[in-house]
Scaffold this motif. Structure first.
Motif, PDB file in Angstrom:
ATOM      1  N   PRO A 214      -9.086  10.708 -11.303  1.00 52.22           N
ATOM      2  CA  PRO A 214      -7.701  10.785 -11.803  1.00 52.22           C
ATOM      3  C   PRO A 214      -6.969  11.936 -11.106  1.00 52.22           C
ATOM      4  CG  PRO A 214      -9.271  10.650 -13.614  1.00 52.22           C
ATOM      5  CD  PRO A 214     -10.065  10.938 -12.377  1.00 52.22           C
ATOM      6  N   VAL A 215      -5.715  11.722 -10.754  1.00 55.36           N
ATOM      7  CA  VAL A 215      -4.944  12.746 -10.043  1.00 55.36           C
ATOM      8  C   VAL A 215      -3.574  12.907 -10.705  1.00 55.36           C
ATOM      9  CG1 VAL A 215      -6.084  12.533  -7.811  1.00 55.36           C
ATOM     10  CG2 VAL A 215      -4.203  10.999  -8.381  1.00 55.36           C
ATOM     11  N   GLU A 216      -3.033  14.115 -10.589  1.00 50.70           N
ATOM     12  CA  GLU A 216      -1.726  14.407 -11.177  1.00 50.70           C
ATOM     13  C   GLU A 216      -0.594  13.760 -10.384  1.00 50.70           C
ATOM     14  OE1 GLU A 216      -0.762  15.929 -13.964  1.00 50.70           O
ATOM     15  OE2 GLU A 216      -2.877  16.040 -14.536  1.00 50.70           O
ATOM     16  N   ASN A 217      -0.758  13.699  -9.071  1.00 51.61           N
ATOM     17  CA  ASN A 217       0.292  13.109  -8.241  1.00 51.61           C
ATOM     18  C   ASN A 217      -0.342  12.439  -7.025  1.00 51.61           C
ATOM     19  OD1 ASN A 217       3.315  12.908  -7.694  1.00 51.61           O
ATOM     20  ND2 ASN A 217       2.597  13.786  -5.775  1.00 51.61           N
ATOM     21  N   ILE A 218       0.061  11.217  -6.806  1.00 53.60           N
ATOM     22  CA  ILE A 218      -0.462  10.460  -5.674  1.00 53.60           C
ATOM     23  C   ILE A 218       0.671   9.618  -5.099  1.00 53.60           C
ATOM     24  CG2 ILE A 218      -1.185   8.399  -6.953  1.00 53.60           C
ATOM     25  CD1 ILE A 218      -3.764   8.459  -5.237  1.00 53.60           C
ATOM     26  N   GLU A 219       0.640   9.396  -3.806  1.00 55.10           N
ATOM     27  CA  GLU A 219       1.718   8.669  -3.134  1.00 55.10           C
ATOM     28  C   GLU A 219       1.206   7.321  -2.647  1.00 55.10           C
ATOM     29  OE1 GLU A 219       3.773   9.540   0.974  1.00 55.10           O
ATOM     30  OE2 GLU A 219       4.660  10.844  -0.579  1.00 55.10           O
ATOM     31  N   VAL A 220       1.967   6.286  -2.983  1.00 55.61           N
ATOM     32  CA  VAL A 220       1.632   4.929  -2.551  1.00 55.61           C
ATOM     33  C   VAL A 220       2.707   4.471  -1.575  1.00 55.61           C
ATOM     34  CG1 VAL A 220       1.385   2.526  -3.287  1.00 55.61           C
ATOM     35  CG2 VAL A 220       0.389   4.358  -4.660  1.00 55.61           C
ATOM     36  N   PRO A 221       2.314   4.022  -0.383  1.00 56.33           N
ATOM     37  CA  PRO A 221       3.313   3.652   0.634  1.00 56.33           C
ATOM     38  C   PRO A 221       4.050   2.371   0.288  1.00 56.33           C
ATOM     39  CG  PRO A 221       1.116   3.065   1.377  1.00 56.33           C
ATOM     40  CD  PRO A 221       0.933   3.821   0.096  1.00 56.33           C
ATOM     41  N   ALA A 222       5.138   2.144   1.003  1.00 52.73           N
ATOM     42  CA  ALA A 222       5.908   0.911   0.821  1.00 52.73           C
ATOM     43  C   ALA A 222       5.251  -0.229   1.584  1.00 52.73           C
ATOM     44  CB  ALA A 222       7.335   1.118   1.317  1.00 52.73           C
ATOM     45  N   PHE A 223       5.531  -1.451   1.155  1.00 58.42           N
ATOM     46  CA  PHE A 223       5.072  -2.631   1.883  1.00 58.42           C
ATOM     47  C   PHE A 223       5.867  -2.720   3.181  1.00 58.42           C
ATOM     48  CE2 PHE A 223       5.685  -7.215   2.780  1.00 58.42           C
ATOM     49  CZ  PHE A 223       4.364  -7.554   3.035  1.00 58.42           C
ATOM     50  N   ASN A 224       5.166  -2.727   4.310  1.00 60.80           N
ATOM     51  CA  ASN A 224       5.858  -2.728   5.600  1.00 60.80           C
ATOM     52  C   ASN A 224       5.795  -4.069   6.320  1.00 60.80           C
ATOM     53  OD1 ASN A 224       3.193  -2.781   6.352  1.00 60.80           O
ATOM     54  ND2 ASN A 224       3.182  -0.744   7.283  1.00 60.80           N
ATOM     55  N   GLY A 225       5.363  -5.081   5.608  1.00 58.41           N
ATOM     56  CA  GLY A 225       5.336  -6.414   6.203  1.00 58.41           C
ATOM     57  C   GLY A 225       6.641  -7.154   5.966  1.00 58.41           C
ATOM     58  N   THR A 226       6.652  -8.435   6.283  1.00 61.47           N
ATOM     59  CA  THR A 226       7.828  -9.277   6.059  1.00 61.47           C
ATOM     60  C   THR A 226       7.419 -10.507   5.258  1.00 61.47           C
ATOM     61  OG1 THR A 226       7.492 -10.445   8.146  1.00 61.47           O
ATOM     62  CG2 THR A 226       8.948  -8.536   8.185  1.00 61.47           C
ATOM     63  N   TYR A 227       8.320 -10.958   4.420  1.00 64.37           N
ATOM     64  CA  TYR A 227       8.079 -12.204   3.696  1.00 64.37           C
ATOM     65  C   TYR A 227       9.410 -12.823   3.341  1.00 64.37           C
ATOM     66  CZ  TYR A 227       8.927  -9.238  -0.419  1.00 64.37           C
ATOM     67  OH  TYR A 227       9.463  -8.374  -1.324  1.00 64.37           O
ATOM     68  N   LYS A 228       9.409 -14.123   3.216  1.00 72.10           N
ATOM     69  CA  LYS A 228      10.620 -14.830   2.836  1.00 72.10           C
ATOM     70  C   LYS A 228      10.235 -16.104   2.094  1.00 72.10           C
ATOM     71  CE  LYS A 228      10.992 -17.236   7.301  1.00 72.10           C
ATOM     72  NZ  LYS A 228      11.879 -17.524   8.455  1.00 72.10           N
ATOM     73  N   PHE A 229      11.137 -16.567   1.266  1.00 80.95           N
ATOM     74  CA  PHE A 229      10.901 -17.794   0.524  1.00 80.95           C
ATOM     75  C   PHE A 229      11.135 -18.999   1.428  1.00 80.95           C
ATOM     76  CE2 PHE A 229      12.099 -15.053  -3.188  1.00 80.95           C
ATOM     77  CZ  PHE A 229      10.835 -15.054  -3.754  1.00 80.95           C
ATOM     78  N   LYS A 230      10.173 -19.890   1.448  1.00 76.19           N
ATOM     79  CA  LYS A 230      10.309 -21.112   2.215  1.00 76.19           C
ATOM     80  C   LYS A 230      10.584 -22.315   1.322  1.00 76.19           C
ATOM     81  CE  LYS A 230       7.910 -23.860   5.747  1.00 76.19           C
ATOM     82  NZ  LYS A 230       6.665 -23.979   6.556  1.00 76.19           N
ATOM     83  N   TYR A 231       9.983 -22.298   0.139  1.00 75.43           N
ATOM     84  CA  TYR A 231      10.151 -23.418  -0.774  1.00 75.43           C
ATOM     85  C   TYR A 231      10.882 -23.040  -2.060  1.00 75.43           C
ATOM     86  CZ  TYR A 231       6.632 -25.409   2.327  1.00 75.43           C
ATOM     87  OH  TYR A 231       5.962 -25.836   3.431  1.00 75.43           O
ATOM     88  N   ALA A 232      10.779 -21.790  -2.467  1.00 76.90           N
ATOM     89  CA  ALA A 232      11.425 -21.374  -3.718  1.00 76.90           C
ATOM     90  C   ALA A 232      12.905 -21.104  -3.484  1.00 76.90           C
ATOM     91  CB  ALA A 232      10.745 -20.114  -4.264  1.00 76.90           C
ATOM     92  N   ASN A 233      13.729 -21.630  -4.366  1.00 77.71           N
ATOM     93  CA  ASN A 233      15.191 -21.431  -4.306  1.00 77.71           C
ATOM     94  C   ASN A 233      15.662 -20.786  -5.595  1.00 77.71           C
ATOM     95  OD1 ASN A 233      15.649 -22.809  -1.737  1.00 77.71           O
ATOM     96  ND2 ASN A 233      15.099 -24.671  -2.846  1.00 77.71           N
ATOM     97  N   THR A 234      16.703 -19.975  -5.472  1.00 79.41           N
ATOM     98  CA  THR A 234      17.263 -19.326  -6.650  1.00 79.41           C
ATOM     99  C   THR A 234      17.950 -20.342  -7.539  1.00 79.41           C
ATOM    100  OG1 THR A 234      17.640 -17.318  -5.346  1.00 79.41           O
ATOM    101  CG2 THR A 234      18.841 -17.520  -7.438  1.00 79.41           C
ATOM    102  N   VAL A 235      17.649 -20.268  -8.845  1.00 81.68           N
ATOM    103  CA  VAL A 235      18.277 -21.155  -9.818  1.00 81.68           C
ATOM    104  C   VAL A 235      19.503 -20.487 -10.373  1.00 81.68           C
ATOM    105  CG1 VAL A 235      17.967 -22.409 -11.990  1.00 81.68           C
ATOM    106  CG2 VAL A 235      16.038 -22.183 -10.398  1.00 81.68           C
ATOM    107  N   LYS A 236      20.658 -21.138 -10.254  1.00 83.73           N
ATOM    108  CA  LYS A 236      21.925 -20.568 -10.740  1.00 83.73           C
ATOM    109  C   LYS A 236      22.150 -21.000 -12.181  1.00 83.73           C
ATOM    110  CE  LYS A 236      24.048 -20.442  -6.166  1.00 83.73           C
ATOM    111  NZ  LYS A 236      25.230 -20.836  -5.342  1.00 83.73           N
TER     112      LYS A 236
END
Length: 236
Positions: A214-236
């Motif tokens: 267990p640690v008092e403070n730890i740093e987790v990096p950001a996701f540096n990859g790429t992703y995009k939706f191919k089949y999922a569409n936003t429902v309005k």
């Protein structure tokens, strides 16, 4: 006596002529041909005009100040809206793993045992990657808000699978030792991992080295990859 009166009369005439000449000179030089009464009236009229202009200018200044206040108020409201939207965007970016985060948490180190033949065949934790998946699941169930493995941020689309003698995380091959970071309540996560017959005990029983800190403070990096939706569409 008669002579004195004559001289007094002559003096009065001369004085009158001088006064008349002086008045004429003042009227022509300073009053622009006007009488003092006319000049006074003219000055009063000019003062009234200047006062009216001054009043009009004051009213215009007050009107401009009101417009400025309205613009500043509008800008302030717009700035508040932009700030709220920015805060919401940053929050969603953090939830999706797109930003680097830090906080209290836990540090788990998993490595292969020394290759001295104590365990017969050489052990490789990459072959037992399902133990890593189980450990990640325990961290998530314990409320981990951000997780990484060897500086690869774990998000909803992250795969953890065997790739030869290594393990793929976000399509990136990594090798032991595996350094797993989790941000959240350090005591809760430590208890979840070290519970009796839990995942840490299972990893140790397989002969692998594992340390939970267990640690008092730890740093987790950001996701540096790429992703995009191919089949999922936003429902309005």
């Amino acid at each position: 006596m008669k002579t004195d009166k004559i001289w007094i009369g002559v003096a009065c005439v001369i004085l009158g002529v001088f006064i008349a000449f002086q008045m004429k000179f003042i009227q022509g030089t300073y009053l622009d041909g006007s009488t003092p009464t006319q000049k006074t009236t003219e000055i009063l009229n000019e003062m009234a005009t200047v006062k009216a202009e001054k009043k009009a200018l004051i009213e215009e200044v007050e009107n401009l100040e009101k417009q400025l206040e309205a613009i500043q108020g509008s800008a302030s409201e717009e700035s508040a809206i932009v700030k709220n939207l920015t805060d919401e965007l940053n929050k969603f970016k953090a939830f999706s793993g797109r930003t680097k985060v830090a906080g209290q948490g836990i540090l788990v180190t998993i490595d292969n045992p020394p290759t001295d033949g104590s365990y017969g065949l050489e052990l490789n934790i990459a072959y037992d990657y399902k133990l890593i998946l189980e450990l990640l699941n325990e961290l998530n169930s314990a409320g981990a808000e951000a997780i990484s493995i060897n500086e690869q941020r774990v998000i909803n689309s992250t795969e953890v699978r065997l790739a030869g003698s290594q393990m793929n995380v976000n399509t990136i091959p990594i090798s032991p030792p595996f350094i797993i970071k989790g941000i959240g309540n350090s005591k809760t996560m430590d208890g979840a991992l070290n519970m009796r017959f839990g995942i840490i005990e299972s990893i140790r029983d397989r002969g692998y080295y594992v340390e939970v800190k267990p640690v008092e403070n730890i740093e987790v990096p950001a996701f540096n990859g790429t992703y995009k939706f191919k089949y999922a569409n936003t429902v309005k």
